[in-house]
Design an enzyme around this catalytic site. Structure first.
Site, PDB file in Angstrom:
ATOM      1  N   GLY A  45      13.575  -1.711  -5.127  1.00 36.41           N
ATOM      2  CA  GLY A  45      12.458  -2.121  -5.723  1.00 36.41           C
ATOM      3  C   GLY A  45      12.567  -2.412  -7.271  1.00 36.41           C
ATOM      4  O   GLY A  45      11.899  -3.430  -8.093  1.00 36.41           O
ATOM      5  N   THR A  79       0.553  -0.940   0.125  1.00 35.05           N
ATOM      6  CA  THR A  79       0.029   0.116  -0.085  1.00 35.05           C
ATOM      7  C   THR A  79       1.318   1.524   0.017  1.00 35.05           C
ATOM      8  O   THR A  79       1.770   1.422   0.549  1.00 35.05           O
ATOM      9  CB  THR A  79      -0.884   0.242   1.007  1.00 35.05           C
ATOM     10  OG1 THR A  79      -1.509   1.047   1.581  1.00 35.05           O
ATOM     11  CG2 THR A  79      -0.366  -0.019   2.426  1.00 35.05           C
ATOM     12  N   SER A 135       7.016  -1.571  -0.022  1.00 35.26           N
ATOM     13  CA  SER A 135       6.572  -0.293  -0.328  1.00 35.26           C
ATOM     14  C   SER A 135       7.223   0.763   0.609  1.00 35.26           C
ATOM     15  O   SER A 135       7.573   1.629  -0.162  1.00 35.26           O
ATOM     16  CB  SER A 135       4.685  -0.561   0.516  1.00 35.26           C
ATOM     17  OG  SER A 135       4.582   0.140   1.561  1.00 35.26           O
ATOM     18  N   ARG A 136       6.679   1.195   1.549  1.00 40.55           N
ATOM     19  CA  ARG A 136       7.232   1.959   2.405  1.00 40.55           C
ATOM     20  C   ARG A 136       7.509   1.587   3.770  1.00 40.55           C
ATOM     21  O   ARG A 136       6.312   1.050   4.509  1.00 40.55           O
ATOM     22  CB  ARG A 136       6.261   3.172   2.128  1.00 40.55           C
ATOM     23  CG  ARG A 136       6.293   3.999   1.113  1.00 40.55           C
ATOM     24  CD  ARG A 136       7.823   4.640   0.631  1.00 40.55           C
ATOM     25  NE  ARG A 136       8.472   5.428  -0.687  1.00 40.55           N
ATOM     26  CZ  ARG A 136       8.389   5.012  -1.541  1.00 40.55           C
ATOM     27  NH1 ARG A 136       8.970   3.900  -2.119  1.00 40.55           N
ATOM     28  NH2 ARG A 136       8.919   5.429  -2.641  1.00 40.55           N
ATOM     29  N   HIS A 196      16.374  -1.209  -0.471  1.00 42.77           N
ATOM     30  CA  HIS A 196      15.384  -0.036  -1.218  1.00 42.77           C
ATOM     31  C   HIS A 196      15.736   0.280  -2.953  1.00 42.77           C
ATOM     32  O   HIS A 196      15.866   0.545  -3.630  1.00 42.77           O
ATOM     33  CB  HIS A 196      15.425   1.114  -1.018  1.00 42.77           C
ATOM     34  CG  HIS A 196      14.181   2.121  -1.747  1.00 42.77           C
ATOM     35  ND1 HIS A 196      13.048   2.721  -0.807  1.00 42.77           N
ATOM     36  CD2 HIS A 196      13.267   1.779  -2.460  1.00 42.77           C
ATOM     37  CE1 HIS A 196      11.791   2.510  -0.789  1.00 42.77           C
ATOM     38  NE2 HIS A 196      11.859   2.315  -2.430  1.00 42.77           N
ATOM     39  N   GLU A 239      15.282   5.192   5.977  1.00 42.66           N
ATOM     40  CA  GLU A 239      16.987   4.726   5.174  1.00 42.66           C
ATOM     41  C   GLU A 239      17.389   6.156   4.762  1.00 42.66           C
ATOM     42  O   GLU A 239      17.428   7.191   4.822  1.00 42.66           O
ATOM     43  CB  GLU A 239      15.706   4.864   3.799  1.00 42.66           C
ATOM     44  CG  GLU A 239      14.756   3.127   4.093  1.00 42.66           C
ATOM     45  CD  GLU A 239      14.137   2.868   3.113  1.00 42.66           C
ATOM     46  OE1 GLU A 239      14.328   3.337   1.517  1.00 42.66           O
ATOM     47  OE2 GLU A 239      13.122   2.728   2.620  1.00 42.66           O
TER      48      GLU A 239
END
Ligand code: DGY
Length: 324
Positions: free
Chosen positions: A288, A209, A237-238, A286, A267
């Site tokens: 993705g 989400t 996601s985050r 991170h 991060e």
């Protein structure tokens, strides 16, 4: 009116820079590390547009750029935008949807497989010289095929993950989303589930989400307590969609079996974060959308959005909250 002035705050491929240069006067940041605040605020003081990737666009940023019309994010997530502040100055914000869907879905499957079959842990085991006898059950993992994948947030990336899960791995796929996606349900044979049932039934829980006020710490202790003790939690996601303290506690107390993570509350992750000490957690920095081709496509899309915005057109990927 002269040519629009823009600042490119992230490194972009040469053809992207060239394209921007055809339409705008530009200055750029071309170092690997993130541009510092003073430099950034100095550079944007006379600019009509900025291309960036995830840098916070808050009141301070906006105050530093009195001529700003458009901020083009070279990412799909735009939780770095302070939407209220941008709206009050009529600044358009854009993102880069779609081009990254399959690349992110591939990485998510990497996380699912690596966590279930302990791939990164076992790689280290072999390289550390610990493989001295045939694998016994202390090295066993869990099956991915024929298990249940629960996807929270069925956006465009969720859909291509569901396709891989269903067609490639014979998984049962259930999903929770603000809106039901009947077409996708029919096309892929996946099922809508309410939030709590999804947490209780899934072997793999994938959080996809976007981060906003409603999804901040969507997964907290209460939610981990509902999950199966054999379940694996995946987040691409985050970081702040999960309460990271609750995640650490759930892993420490064996409320879940493991986790595969691409994102964190802070991060880059701090080196003393307990997640880094756990063998049953796969941690990525991170990544993705991080392939050469996809990042280039994202940068070009961001450039197209930027140019359209500064030329006074509505950019194709204007974020809906900021267009009238
Ligand atoms: C995005 O584009 O929002 C991704 O998280 C970057 O990898």
């Amino acid at each position: 009116m002269g040519r629009p002035k823009v600042y490119i705050a992230n490194k972009v491929p040469y053809e992207v820079e060239e394209y921007i240069g055809k339409h705008c006067d530009y200055e750029k940041w071309d170092k690997d590390e993130e541009v510092g605040k003073d430099e950034l605020f100095n550079k944007i003081s006379d600019k009509n547009g900025v291309l960036l990737a995830g840098i916070k666009v808050d009141e301070e940023f906006i105050d530093a750029a009195p001529k700003l019309k458009v901020v083009s994010n070279a990412t799909v997530g735009y939780n770095n935008f302070n939407l209220d502040a941008m709206k009050s100055r009529n600044i358009i914000g854009t993102n880069t949807p779609n081009v990254l869907n399959n690349t992110v879905a591939d990485l998510i499957f990497g996380l699912i497989l690596a966590s279930a079959r302990r791939i990164t842990e076992m790689d280290k085991y072999v390289k550390d010289g610990n493989w001295k006898a045939p694998a016994d059950n202390s090295l066993f993992g869990v099956d991915v095929h024929n298990s249940t994948l629960g996807i929270i947030g069925m956006g465009r990336i969720g859909e291509v993950v569901a396709k891989r899960a269903k067609l490639g791995f014979d998984m049962d796929v259930i999903y929770y989303n603000r809106n039901r996606k009947l077409e996708i349900e029919e096309e892929l044979g996946i099922e809508y589930s309410d939030f709590e049932d999804l947490l209780k039934k899934s072997d793999f829980i994938l959080l996809m989400t976007p981060l906003n006020n409603e999804t901040y710490h969507l997964i907290d202790s209460k939610e981990f307590n509902m999950m199966k003790t054999t379940s694996i939690f995946i987040n691409a996601s985050r970081g702040s969609t999960v309460n990271e303290k609750a995640l650490i506690e759930a892993l420490q107390n064996k409320k879940i079996l493991g986790a595969g993570l691409d994102v964190y509350e802070s991060e880059p992750i701090e080196i003393d974060n307990l997640l880094l000490k756990m063998d049953n957690v796969v941690t990525l920095p991170h990544l993705g959308s991080a392939t050469e081709r996809t990042r280039s496509q994202m940068a070009m899309l961001a450039a197209e959005n930027l140019v359209k915005g500064v030329l006074g057109e509505v950019p194709p990927n204007a974020v809906p909250e900021l267009i009238k």
